[in-house]
Design an enzyme around this catalytic site. Sequence first.
Site, mmCIF file in Angstrom:
data_model
loop_
_atom_site.group_PDB
_atom_site.id
_atom_site.type_symbol
_atom_site.label_atom_id
_atom_site.label_comp_id
_atom_site.label_asym_id
_atom_site.label_seq_id
_atom_site.Cartn_x
_atom_site.Cartn_y
_atom_site.Cartn_z
ATOM 1 N N ASN A 1 0.715 -0.796 -0.216
ATOM 2 C CA ASN A 1 -0.440 0.014 0.108
ATOM 3 C C ASN A 1 1.041 1.487 0.163
ATOM 4 O O ASN A 1 1.654 1.078 0.120
ATOM 5 C CB ASN A 1 -1.028 -0.019 1.615
ATOM 6 N N MET A 2 0.119 2.429 -0.618
ATOM 7 C CA MET A 2 0.972 3.895 -0.845
ATOM 8 C C MET A 2 1.209 4.160 0.512
ATOM 9 O O MET A 2 2.746 4.932 0.718
ATOM 10 C CB MET A 2 -0.433 4.746 -1.931
ATOM 11 N N LYS A 3 0.800 3.983 1.843
ATOM 12 C CA LYS A 3 1.096 4.225 2.964
ATOM 13 C C LYS A 3 2.525 4.038 4.189
ATOM 14 O O LYS A 3 3.081 4.493 4.289
ATOM 15 C CB LYS A 3 0.078 4.465 4.009
ATOM 16 N N GLY A 4 2.617 2.335 3.078
ATOM 17 C CA GLY A 4 3.884 1.410 4.077
ATOM 18 C C GLY A 4 3.277 1.855 5.002
ATOM 19 O O GLY A 4 2.283 1.586 6.038
ATOM 20 N N TYR A 5 4.509 1.571 5.682
ATOM 21 C CA TYR A 5 4.314 1.357 7.641
ATOM 22 C C TYR A 5 5.461 1.434 7.948
ATOM 23 O O TYR A 5 6.585 1.462 7.295
ATOM 24 C CB TYR A 5 4.213 -0.373 7.467
#
Length: 277
Positions: free
Chosen positions: A142-146
Site C-alpha cells: 500500500n501507498m502509506k506503507g508501515y
Amino acid sequence: MTASVPHPDTLDAGDQPAAKWVKPYGDTQDDGRVQLSFTLPVALDENSKEAARQLALQMGLEEPAVVHSEDMGQGFSFYVVYGQCKHRVDMSRIKVAKPEFEVMGKDEIDALIAEKMGRKMVVIGACIETDAHTVGIDAIMNMKGYNGHKGLESYHQIKAINMGAQVDSEVLVARAIEERADVILVSQVVTQKNIHLDNLTRLADILEAEGLRERIILIVGGPRISHELAKELGYDAGFGIGCYAENVASFAIDTWIKQQGQQGVPVSGSFQEKGGA
C-alpha cells in the site's frame, strides 16, 4: 588499569579468539534470566500455578517462579514465569541464511529500475488460499506503507497490484500472466498446523506446471518465514519481521538484473520475450 582476561571458552588451541558463548541476560552478565508466558487449559487455582512452575522445570529452567497468573475464563488460565536458563550458545557457529543484496532507498530503486528495465516493474501481491490477514501484504504494497516506510504503490517505477486476502493460487497465477508480472509477492500469516507450507508449495507447483517459475521472481513474507525455508520451498527469497518495501524492491531489481545478465543495457518486455503469454 587491569586488562580483561578472555574466558577460556573464547580461545582455541592457539590462544586465538574462537568461540563466542552467550546466555540470556537479565540483571547481570550470564545470569541466564528469562521470562516465559503460556496458557493452560485449566481453571486458575493454586494447583494450576504449581503446574505452570513444574512445566517450566521440565523445560529446563532453574528456580522458576510464577510471577503473574490470570483467569481467562471457560477453563483457561494464563501464566508468566521467570526462571534461569542453564544453556548457552556459540555465536561463532551460527550462520543464518539470508538473501545477499544491497538495500537501497526508494529514489535509488526507482532510478535503477528505469535504467535497467526501461519500463515499470510489475509486482503482484496477495495473501493466498485461506489466509485472510492482510496486515503484512498491505504494509509492503500500500501507498502509506508501515512505520514510516512507504509501500510499493508509492514507487514511480513499480506497478504494484495488491490482490488482497484469500486469493486462490490459480487466480494469482492467471493475474500474473495477464499483467506480465516480474514479481509475485506472497504473504502468509496463518501458520496453524503448518498450513502455510501447503499453500506455498501449491503456488510454486502451479507456477512450475505453467512453465513460469523461472520467469517470475517469487518472494514470500510472514512472521514465521525465513530465507532458508523459502529456498527449501522453491522461492527466490523469504522475508520475516522487520522488513519493509525497500527490502523487497531492492531484492527484486537486484535479482532481475542478475537473471538478465545485464551490463547496464535497458531491456523492456522481458516477460513476453521469455515466452510469457
